[in-house]
Enzyme design. Structure first.
Site, short mmCIF file in Angstrom:
data_model
loop_
_atom_site.label_atom_id
_atom_site.label_comp_id
_atom_site.label_asym_id
_atom_site.label_seq_id
_atom_site.Cartn_x
_atom_site.Cartn_y
_atom_site.Cartn_z
N CYS A 129 1.21 -1.80 -0.20
CA CYS A 129 -0.16 -0.22 -0.01
C CYS A 129 0.92 1.28 -0.18
O CYS A 129 2.01 0.86 0.88
CB CYS A 129 -0.91 0.14 1.38
SG CYS A 129 -1.42 1.67 1.58
N ASP A 226 -20.20 9.92 -0.62
CA ASP A 226 -18.40 10.26 0.08
C ASP A 226 -17.35 9.47 0.14
O ASP A 226 -16.28 9.72 0.33
CB ASP A 226 -19.00 9.73 1.19
CG ASP A 226 -20.45 10.02 1.89
OD1 ASP A 226 -20.43 11.56 2.12
OD2 ASP A 226 -21.74 9.10 2.63
N HIS A 236 -1.85 10.69 -11.24
CA HIS A 236 -3.10 11.55 -11.15
C HIS A 236 -4.05 12.53 -10.23
O HIS A 236 -5.11 12.18 -10.15
CB HIS A 236 -4.09 10.03 -11.03
CG HIS A 236 -3.29 8.99 -9.81
ND1 HIS A 236 -2.20 8.63 -9.74
CD2 HIS A 236 -4.53 9.34 -8.97
CE1 HIS A 236 -2.64 8.14 -8.23
NE2 HIS A 236 -3.86 8.68 -7.42
N ASP A 243 3.96 4.01 -9.80
CA ASP A 243 4.52 3.39 -10.36
C ASP A 243 4.78 2.05 -10.59
O ASP A 243 5.87 2.00 -11.41
CB ASP A 243 5.70 4.07 -8.93
CG ASP A 243 5.62 2.40 -7.46
OD1 ASP A 243 4.28 1.94 -8.40
OD2 ASP A 243 6.05 1.94 -7.04
N GLY A 244 3.80 1.99 -11.45
CA GLY A 244 3.22 0.83 -12.27
C GLY A 244 3.71 -0.60 -11.74
O GLY A 244 3.84 -0.68 -10.39
N HIS A 251 -3.83 3.86 -2.99
CA HIS A 251 -4.02 3.97 -1.39
C HIS A 251 -4.87 4.83 -1.68
O HIS A 251 -5.59 4.84 -2.19
CB HIS A 251 -3.31 5.46 -1.67
CG HIS A 251 -2.85 6.53 -2.82
ND1 HIS A 251 -1.58 6.49 -3.93
CD2 HIS A 251 -3.46 6.96 -3.19
CE1 HIS A 251 -2.03 6.96 -4.68
NE2 HIS A 251 -3.25 7.50 -4.68
N ASP A 263 -3.69 1.06 -8.48
CA ASP A 263 -3.05 1.53 -10.02
C ASP A 263 -3.62 0.16 -10.86
O ASP A 263 -3.73 -0.81 -11.22
CB ASP A 263 -1.46 1.13 -9.48
CG ASP A 263 -0.60 0.53 -10.88
OD1 ASP A 263 -1.08 2.11 -11.36
OD2 ASP A 263 0.86 1.14 -10.24
N HIS A 290 -8.28 -3.58 2.30
CA HIS A 290 -7.47 -2.71 2.83
C HIS A 290 -7.47 -0.98 2.48
O HIS A 290 -7.19 -0.89 4.05
CB HIS A 290 -5.86 -3.19 2.70
CG HIS A 290 -5.01 -2.24 3.14
ND1 HIS A 290 -3.68 -3.12 3.90
CD2 HIS A 290 -4.01 -1.51 2.33
CE1 HIS A 290 -3.08 -2.38 4.07
NE2 HIS A 290 -3.30 -1.17 3.51
N GLU A 291 -7.41 -0.76 1.41
CA GLU A 291 -7.99 0.31 1.66
C GLU A 291 -9.33 1.14 1.80
O GLU A 291 -9.04 2.08 2.34
CB GLU A 291 -7.99 1.00 0.03
CG GLU A 291 -6.58 0.31 -0.44
CD GLU A 291 -4.92 1.20 -0.22
OE1 GLU A 291 -4.78 2.12 0.41
OE2 GLU A 291 -4.31 0.60 -0.35
N HIS A 294 -8.34 2.45 5.82
CA HIS A 294 -7.76 3.53 5.64
C HIS A 294 -9.32 5.09 5.46
O HIS A 294 -8.63 5.76 6.30
CB HIS A 294 -6.96 3.69 4.59
CG HIS A 294 -5.46 3.05 4.28
ND1 HIS A 294 -5.14 2.85 6.03
CD2 HIS A 294 -4.86 1.93 4.08
CE1 HIS A 294 -3.38 2.07 5.51
NE2 HIS A 294 -3.71 1.77 3.85
N HIS A 300 -1.13 1.33 9.03
CA HIS A 300 -1.41 0.01 9.21
C HIS A 300 -0.82 -0.77 10.24
O HIS A 300 -0.96 -0.30 11.43
CB HIS A 300 -0.25 -0.26 8.20
CG HIS A 300 -0.35 0.27 6.97
ND1 HIS A 300 0.97 1.25 6.57
CD2 HIS A 300 -1.49 -0.22 6.49
CE1 HIS A 300 0.41 1.27 4.94
NE2 HIS A 300 -0.49 1.02 5.10
#
Length: 380
Positions: A129, A226, A236, A243-244, A251, A263, A290-291, A294, A300
């Site tokens: 992440c 929301d 973006h 980063d590929g 994130h 990504d 996971h995201e 956040h 984490h």
């Protein structure tokens, strides 16, 4: 070798069948070789393998890039916000780098040595992440009861512990928070059917809604949602470029921002059934789950089993919330009245049953082999 004729022919046939059964039993419980083809390093950080065994006092080409990596994810706070480029960061393993490596090892649940051992480099090279690990307040209150494997919680929060709140206009008698979400109609990846992505999002949001008094409702109005989910490549517009393949997977921003970005250059999978020959497939549902953590305000976790652990391997699925994930998010929002933490203990125990069943099946096959061998002995 004796010729296989008559009764001996039947015995030889039984011998061949026995060998096949033994081969099957010997392979039971072992992962398929194709599951190991992905290796342990992401393409973006694969060059770090040259740093194996480096320690304080070493000078190895690539240590400068490692410093940049550790700075990006919050392990060199004395240079926070100053992401030096590889050309201006030296390749000396100095005291600052040793301290950063120790912080990384501690936060990722690894043995703390300050050296770049195999376990540390394996984790550094793994896809992860993009949210940094440093600067979050770690809670040590509560935790998993000792009889269930621990006593200290390993979850963390964003600084200030931001969270979503129920609008004041809503009834005070209804404690539930309702958040809307939508997938971008334009920021997509062509090989993922929209219905499959929607199903993944629904399952992922449902996992979190099960444990806290927060409801997630899908909407077609992306701009008004929301929580906004989209796939993007490179830079973006949010100041945090991707980063590929096999570097940063995605994130998300803390409450009440609501942006969740993935990504688009990754090889995303919603079902590994057709991806086992691929070396780089990433489970979409695991990363989305996971995201969302956040988006809700969790940082984490240092628990390697937790959904909120920062890294994941290709072909790995880790979408089910652990006790650590649940305890963390419940400290922010409270518990869903219909949820009981004890249900996770039962689910964990149940998840272990197939392994025992597989062994029982293997034992049964071995018993059959024993009978066949007795028959062979009497026939030869």
């Amino acid at each position: 070798m004796l010729p296989c004729r008559g009764a001996r022919a039947a015995a030889c046939l039984l011998l061949l069948l026995t060998a096949a059964i033994l081969s099957s039993c010997a392979g039971a419980g072992r992962p398929s070789p194709v599951q190991h083809r992905h290796g342990s390093a992401g393409a973006g950080w694969h060059s770090f393998k040259r740093l194996l065994h480096a320690r304080r006092g070493s000078r190895v080409t690539g240590l400068g890039e490692l410093k940049r990596y550790l700075d990006t994810f919050g392990y060199m706070p004395e240079h926070a916000g100053d992401h030096a480029t590889p050309t201006t960061t030296d390749d000396a393993f100095d005291e600052r780098l040793e301290a950063a490596v120790k912080r990384y090892q501690s936060r990722l649940g690894l043995p703390v040595s300050g050296r770049l051992d195999a376990a540390t480099l394996d984790r550094i090279m793994s896809p992860r992440c993009g949210v940094e690990d440093h600067g979050m307040s770690v809670s040590v209150a509560g935790g998993v009861p000792p009889e269930h494997g621990g006593a200290v919680s390993r979850f963390s929060f964003f600084k200030g512990q931001p969270r979503w709140a129920r609008p004041q206009s809503e009834s005070e008698s209804d404690p539930a928070i309702v958040l809307t979400y939508a997938a971008s109609p334009t920021a997509t990846v062509g090989y993922l059917p929209p219905d499959a992505v929607r199903a993944v999002l629904q399952r992922a949001f449902t996992r979190w809604a099960r444990v806290i008094p927060v409801s997630f409702v899908e909407t077609d109005d992306y701009d008004a949602a929301d929580i906004k989910v989209g796939f993007y490549e490179g830079s973006h517009g949010d100041g945090v470029p991707f980063d590929g393949p096999l570097g940063v997977l995605g994130h998300a921003f803390s409450p009440k921002n609501g942006r969740l970005h993935l990504d688009a250059s990754e090889r995303w999978a919603v079902d590994f059934g057709g991806e086992m020959e691929t070396s780089s497939a990433i489970d979409l549902e695991s990363v989305v789950t996971h995201e969302i953590g956040h988006v809700l305000g969790l940082g984490h976790s240092t628990s390697q089993e937790a959904v909120m652990y920062p890294s994941i391997k290709p072909l790995q699925r880790k979408a089910d919330l652990t006790i650590d994930d649940v305890e963390g998010v419940q400290l922010l929002y409270g518990s869903n009245p219909d949820f009981r933490l004890s249900s996770l203990y039962n689910e964990r125990a149940t998840s272990r049953s197939p392994a025992r069943s597989s062994w029982a099946a293997s034992s049964g096959r071995l018993g059959i082999v024993g009978v066949v061998l007795v028959i062979l002995v009497t026939q030869l």
